[in-house]
Design an enzyme around this catalytic site. Structure first.
Site, mmCIF file in Angstrom:
data_model
loop_
_atom_site.group_PDB
_atom_site.id
_atom_site.type_symbol
_atom_site.label_atom_id
_atom_site.label_comp_id
_atom_site.label_asym_id
_atom_site.label_seq_id
_atom_site.Cartn_x
_atom_site.Cartn_y
_atom_site.Cartn_z
ATOM 1 N N ASP A 148 1.159 -0.716 0.214
ATOM 2 C CA ASP A 148 -0.145 0.043 0.302
ATOM 3 C C ASP A 148 0.646 0.836 0.004
ATOM 4 O O ASP A 148 2.203 1.099 0.026
ATOM 5 C CB ASP A 148 -0.849 -0.604 1.894
ATOM 6 N N TYR B 21 3.154 4.614 0.520
ATOM 7 C CA TYR B 21 3.587 5.763 2.259
ATOM 8 C C TYR B 21 2.413 5.807 2.998
ATOM 9 O O TYR B 21 1.578 7.058 2.326
ATOM 10 C CB TYR B 21 4.268 6.235 1.712
ATOM 11 N N PHE C 248 7.135 2.481 -4.069
ATOM 12 C CA PHE C 248 8.205 1.975 -3.787
ATOM 13 C C PHE C 248 8.886 3.693 -3.942
ATOM 14 O O PHE C 248 10.033 4.341 -3.287
ATOM 15 C CB PHE C 248 8.955 1.485 -3.994
ATOM 16 N N HIS D 68 11.706 -8.799 0.541
ATOM 17 C CA HIS D 68 11.418 -7.780 0.364
ATOM 18 C C HIS D 68 12.750 -5.948 0.570
ATOM 19 O O HIS D 68 13.173 -6.584 1.685
ATOM 20 C CB HIS D 68 10.140 -6.946 1.432
#
Length: 230
Positions: free
Chosen positions: A69, A71, A82, A189
């Site tokens: 989702d 920031y 990102f 990740h």
């Protein structure tokens, strides 16, 4: 949302028109309206909810990077997974992404990844909105069904796409991708908690050379590579 649909390329427009007519999207609209009326601060601004689709036409998609989702800090989210707008400090995950790409912090550019999106990298979060300071606050409200439909459009309609699946959430999202037509590259990740950890069927993000591997795969397919560095 209707105004956004008119701005989309024909490929995404067809997907949007089909999904927006479904009951779950009306429920999602109602939820978002209710949260706004209650004074919730929702990120990114609504004009940027579909930025990934507006920047990367469906027919141009050659790489997909799936986030969970947006920031949830002020000014950070702008509709690309990102990525943060110019002038925003680099979030920890993006720092590690740049650590994998660049030799030293002095080389790091700003955090805006729009130049990736313009080259055919679909930077897609599974949930397209979030509330200030509350990660995953809009999870399970309908966005995941919508973005899954968009990923299936890539899966079915595009040929030879590389899916960079970072972390277990992205691994699960990419389970339905046709591995005969596409390539899924799985790593941990890039967050500080996961960037150096490997698993049974994936390598650690740092040191993975996932960007180089994506370009090598694109080259094997005869497709233009991505200029990851600036």
């Amino acid at each position: 949302m209707a105004t956004i649909v008119e701005q989309l390329d024909a490929g995404w427009r067809a997907v949007f028109e089909q999904e927006l007519a479904k009951p779950y999207m009306q429920s999602l609209r109602d939820f978002l309206k209710t949260r706004k009326r209650s004074g919730a601060e929702i990120y990114p601004p609504d004009a940027l909810w579909f930025n990934a689709f507006l920047t990367t036409p469906l027919a141009d998609v050659k790489v997909v990077i799936v986030g969970q989702d947006p920031y949830h800090g002020p000014g950070q989210a702008h509709g690309l997974s990102f990525s943060v707008p110019v002038g925003q400090a680099l979030p920890p995950s993006l720092k590690n992404i740049y650590k994998e790409l660049y030799a030293a912090p002095a080389e790091y550019p700003d955090g805006d990844l729009s130049h990736w999106a313009r080259q055919g990298v679909l930077l897609l979060n599974a949930s397209l909105t979030v509330e200030q300071g509350q990660a995953a606050s809009h999870a399970g409200k309908g966005w995941e069904q919508f973005t899954a439909a968009c990923l299936q459009a890539v899966n079915r309609q595009c040929e030879h796409v590389v899916f960079l699946a970072w972390g277990r959430f992205a691994h699960k999202v990419c389970e339905s991708i046709d591995a005969k037509r596409h390539r899924v590259i799985k790593t941990s990740h890039p967050s500080p908690l996961g960037a150096t950890k490997a698993g049974r069927d994936f390598v650690a993000f740092l040191g993975s050379d996932c960007f180089g591997e994506a370009n090598r795969q694109l080259s094997q397919w005869g497709k233009p590579t991505v200029a990851w560095r600036r």
